[in-house]
Scaffold this motif. Structure first.
Motif, PDB file in Angstrom:
ATOM      1  N   SER A  72       0.924  -1.187  -0.109  1.00 53.37           N
ATOM      2  CA  SER A  72       0.030   0.034  -0.189  1.00 53.37           C
ATOM      3  C   SER A  72       0.788   1.229  -0.017  1.00 53.37           C
ATOM      4  O   SER A  72       0.540   2.297   0.670  1.00 53.37           O
ATOM      5  CB  SER A  72      -1.001   0.154   1.282  1.00 53.37           C
ATOM      6  OG  SER A  72      -1.657  -1.061   1.138  1.00 53.37           O
ATOM      7  N   TYR A 144      -0.474  -3.520  -4.114  1.00 52.85           N
ATOM      8  CA  TYR A 144      -1.350  -2.491  -3.966  1.00 52.85           C
ATOM      9  C   TYR A 144      -2.796  -2.538  -4.375  1.00 52.85           C
ATOM     10  O   TYR A 144      -2.997  -3.851  -4.795  1.00 52.85           O
ATOM     11  CB  TYR A 144      -0.922  -1.199  -4.884  1.00 52.85           C
ATOM     12  CG  TYR A 144      -0.729  -1.194  -6.283  1.00 52.85           C
ATOM     13  CD1 TYR A 144      -1.448  -0.706  -7.111  1.00 52.85           C
ATOM     14  CD2 TYR A 144       0.081  -2.238  -7.043  1.00 52.85           C
ATOM     15  CE1 TYR A 144      -1.713  -0.910  -8.438  1.00 52.85           C
ATOM     16  CE2 TYR A 144       0.051  -2.278  -8.247  1.00 52.85           C
ATOM     17  CZ  TYR A 144      -0.949  -1.752  -9.055  1.00 52.85           C
ATOM     18  OH  TYR A 144      -0.842  -1.932 -10.407  1.00 52.85           O
ATOM     19  N   SER A 145      -3.524  -1.510  -4.680  1.00 56.22           N
ATOM     20  CA  SER A 145      -5.107  -1.843  -5.214  1.00 56.22           C
ATOM     21  C   SER A 145      -5.474  -0.685  -5.558  1.00 56.22           C
ATOM     22  O   SER A 145      -5.486   0.412  -5.128  1.00 56.22           O
ATOM     23  CB  SER A 145      -5.988  -2.490  -3.963  1.00 56.22           C
ATOM     24  OG  SER A 145      -7.072  -2.537  -3.955  1.00 56.22           O
ATOM     25  N   LYS A 146      -6.353  -0.759  -6.410  1.00 60.87           N
ATOM     26  CA  LYS A 146      -6.999   0.307  -7.291  1.00 60.87           C
ATOM     27  C   LYS A 146      -8.150   0.857  -6.296  1.00 60.87           C
ATOM     28  O   LYS A 146      -8.643   1.862  -6.367  1.00 60.87           O
ATOM     29  CB  LYS A 146      -7.496   0.000  -8.679  1.00 60.87           C
ATOM     30  CG  LYS A 146      -6.631  -0.130  -9.778  1.00 60.87           C
ATOM     31  CD  LYS A 146      -7.182  -0.200 -10.963  1.00 60.87           C
ATOM     32  CE  LYS A 146      -6.066  -0.145 -12.143  1.00 60.87           C
ATOM     33  NZ  LYS A 146      -4.960  -1.119 -11.898  1.00 60.87           N
ATOM     34  N   ASP A 148      -7.871   1.479  -3.206  1.00 65.13           N
ATOM     35  CA  ASP A 148      -7.138   2.036  -1.957  1.00 65.13           C
ATOM     36  C   ASP A 148      -7.264   3.656  -2.003  1.00 65.13           C
ATOM     37  O   ASP A 148      -6.967   4.089  -3.135  1.00 65.13           O
ATOM     38  CB  ASP A 148      -5.641   1.786  -2.148  1.00 65.13           C
ATOM     39  CG  ASP A 148      -4.828   2.453  -0.884  1.00 65.13           C
ATOM     40  OD1 ASP A 148      -5.351   3.106  -0.169  1.00 65.13           O
ATOM     41  OD2 ASP A 148      -3.564   1.683  -0.713  1.00 65.13           O
ATOM     42  N   ALA A 153      -3.395   4.324  -6.740  1.00 61.63           N
ATOM     43  CA  ALA A 153      -2.778   3.162  -7.401  1.00 61.63           C
ATOM     44  C   ALA A 153      -1.762   3.584  -8.466  1.00 61.63           C
ATOM     45  O   ALA A 153      -0.658   3.058  -8.821  1.00 61.63           O
ATOM     46  CB  ALA A 153      -3.743   2.173  -8.085  1.00 61.63           C
ATOM     47  N   LYS A 154      -2.316   4.716  -9.129  1.00 60.74           N
ATOM     48  CA  LYS A 154      -1.369   5.454  -9.878  1.00 60.74           C
ATOM     49  C   LYS A 154       0.030   5.760  -9.430  1.00 60.74           C
ATOM     50  O   LYS A 154       0.892   5.814 -10.461  1.00 60.74           O
ATOM     51  CB  LYS A 154      -2.117   6.676 -10.895  1.00 60.74           C
ATOM     52  CG  LYS A 154      -2.225   7.783  -9.926  1.00 60.74           C
ATOM     53  CD  LYS A 154      -3.122   8.894 -10.603  1.00 60.74           C
ATOM     54  CE  LYS A 154      -3.021  10.226  -9.585  1.00 60.74           C
ATOM     55  NZ  LYS A 154      -3.703  11.255 -10.191  1.00 60.74           N
ATOM     56  N   GLU A 157       2.001   2.693  -9.478  1.00 56.00           N
ATOM     57  CA  GLU A 157       2.272   2.299 -10.761  1.00 56.00           C
ATOM     58  C   GLU A 157       3.636   3.081 -11.354  1.00 56.00           C
ATOM     59  O   GLU A 157       4.344   2.925 -12.188  1.00 56.00           O
ATOM     60  CB  GLU A 157       1.160   2.255 -11.701  1.00 56.00           C
ATOM     61  CG  GLU A 157       0.254   1.190 -11.239  1.00 56.00           C
ATOM     62  CD  GLU A 157      -1.162   1.403 -11.787  1.00 56.00           C
ATOM     63  OE1 GLU A 157      -1.694   2.335 -12.403  1.00 56.00           O
ATOM     64  OE2 GLU A 157      -2.113   0.402 -11.747  1.00 56.00           O
ATOM     65  N   SER A 172       4.776  -6.328  -9.516  1.00 58.74           N
ATOM     66  CA  SER A 172       3.699  -5.317  -8.791  1.00 58.74           C
ATOM     67  C   SER A 172       2.424  -6.254  -8.935  1.00 58.74           C
ATOM     68  O   SER A 172       2.311  -6.939  -9.875  1.00 58.74           O
ATOM     69  CB  SER A 172       3.770  -4.051  -9.379  1.00 58.74           C
ATOM     70  OG  SER A 172       3.193  -4.174 -10.992  1.00 58.74           O
ATOM     71  N   ASP A 174      -1.708  -5.917  -8.284  1.00 60.10           N
ATOM     72  CA  ASP A 174      -2.930  -5.266  -8.122  1.00 60.10           C
ATOM     73  C   ASP A 174      -4.083  -5.999  -7.351  1.00 60.10           C
ATOM     74  O   ASP A 174      -4.438  -6.714  -8.189  1.00 60.10           O
ATOM     75  CB  ASP A 174      -3.462  -4.334  -9.454  1.00 60.10           C
ATOM     76  CG  ASP A 174      -4.630  -3.565  -9.090  1.00 60.10           C
ATOM     77  OD1 ASP A 174      -5.029  -3.193  -7.957  1.00 60.10           O
ATOM     78  OD2 ASP A 174      -5.171  -3.037 -10.120  1.00 60.10           O
ATOM     79  N   VAL A 176      -6.863  -4.898  -6.600  1.00 66.10           N
ATOM     80  CA  VAL A 176      -8.201  -4.809  -7.323  1.00 66.10           C
ATOM     81  C   VAL A 176      -9.070  -3.860  -6.308  1.00 66.10           C
ATOM     82  O   VAL A 176      -9.548  -2.852  -6.408  1.00 66.10           O
ATOM     83  CB  VAL A 176      -8.870  -5.659  -8.173  1.00 66.10           C
ATOM     84  CG1 VAL A 176      -9.899  -4.900  -8.978  1.00 66.10           C
ATOM     85  CG2 VAL A 176      -7.845  -6.160  -9.299  1.00 66.10           C
ATOM     86  N   HIS A 183      -4.671  -6.037   2.130  1.00 67.98           N
ATOM     87  CA  HIS A 183      -4.782  -7.091   1.398  1.00 67.98           C
ATOM     88  C   HIS A 183      -4.591  -8.482   1.788  1.00 67.98           C
ATOM     89  O   HIS A 183      -4.866  -9.551   1.513  1.00 67.98           O
ATOM     90  CB  HIS A 183      -3.410  -6.942   0.117  1.00 67.98           C
ATOM     91  CG  HIS A 183      -3.452  -5.280  -0.277  1.00 67.98           C
ATOM     92  ND1 HIS A 183      -4.634  -4.720  -0.606  1.00 67.98           N
ATOM     93  CD2 HIS A 183      -2.267  -4.369  -0.370  1.00 67.98           C
ATOM     94  CE1 HIS A 183      -4.113  -3.447  -0.894  1.00 67.98           C
ATOM     95  NE2 HIS A 183      -2.707  -3.433  -0.730  1.00 67.98           N
TER      96      HIS A 183
END
Length: 205
Positions: A72, A144-146, A148, A153-154, A157, A172, A174, A176, A183
């Motif tokens: 995260s 990570y997670s979109k 979050d 997330a960007k 990335e 990496s 995701d 999601v 997570h």
């Protein structure tokens, strides 16, 4: 609080990072391979000083780091996300104190980004920028997670792309749908297998 001090360019976590590394010698495990597991931006802020000490401190430069897992993080200057994270930290505090601290943090963050950033950047590099350009070469795993809402997330990335550009071995994942630092709770088996596989690969390299 670390969020205030770091925003103002005060390296408040440097001493804690040094104590953390000194524990390796206290427990006589300084010759063992090291793998860092870093959580959220607060963990990344601490890790930033760990990296600096590994590169500049005579006692620590011989430590053998084999990899780093980021859970995260890291995020880059997301004021709304930082406010959400702070709200969670202050959840059990009195309502008035919580409100005052959140307002104070928001004001400091805005003040820093609009007025103090040009001045502070002369003597202090933001942890996100420092990590992007880090000279460390061991493998990195980003979880990570979109979904979050604290660390975007960007941002993760973009960090992955920057580290790949520095020829670092990066993976990496995701998740999601899982929330910030959730997570493992949401996907215990998958999360655990990812970390164990990464650790084994790092140690064998």
């Amino acid at each position: 609080m670390v969020f205030f001090s770091e925003s103002l360019g005060i390296p408040s976590l440097r001493m804690l990072a040094q104590k953390l590394l000194e524990l390796l010698f206290d427990y006589e495990i300084e010759r063992e391979p090291l793998l860092f597991h870093v959580f959220s931006n607060a963990g990344v802020m601490l890790y930033r000083y760990v990296l600096e000490l590994l590169q500049t401190h005579r006692r620590f430069c011989h430590l053998r780091v084999v990899g780093t897992i980021f859970d995260s993080g890291p995020g880059d200057s997301n004021v709304v996300g930082a406010l959400r994270a702070l709200a969670v930290i202050l959840e059990h505090r009195p309502a008035i104190l919580r409100l005052l601290l959140l307002v104070a943090f928001a004001l400091v963050a805005v003040l820093f980004h609009i007025l103090l950033a040009p001045l502070t950047s002369l003597f202090h590099t933001h942890f996100y920028d420092r990590l992007q350009d880090s000279g460390s070469c061991w493998p990195e795993l980003y979880l990570y997670s979109k979904a979050d809402e604290v660390v975007l997330a960007k941002d993760v990335e973009r960090m992955v792309e920057a580290r790949l550009a520095h020829q670092v071995r990066v993976r990496s994942v995701d998740f999601v749908s899982s929330a910030h630092v959730s997570h493992l709770r949401e996907y215990p088996s998958y999360y655990t297998s990812l970390c164990i596989d990464f650790m084994h690969n790092c140690v064998q390299c």
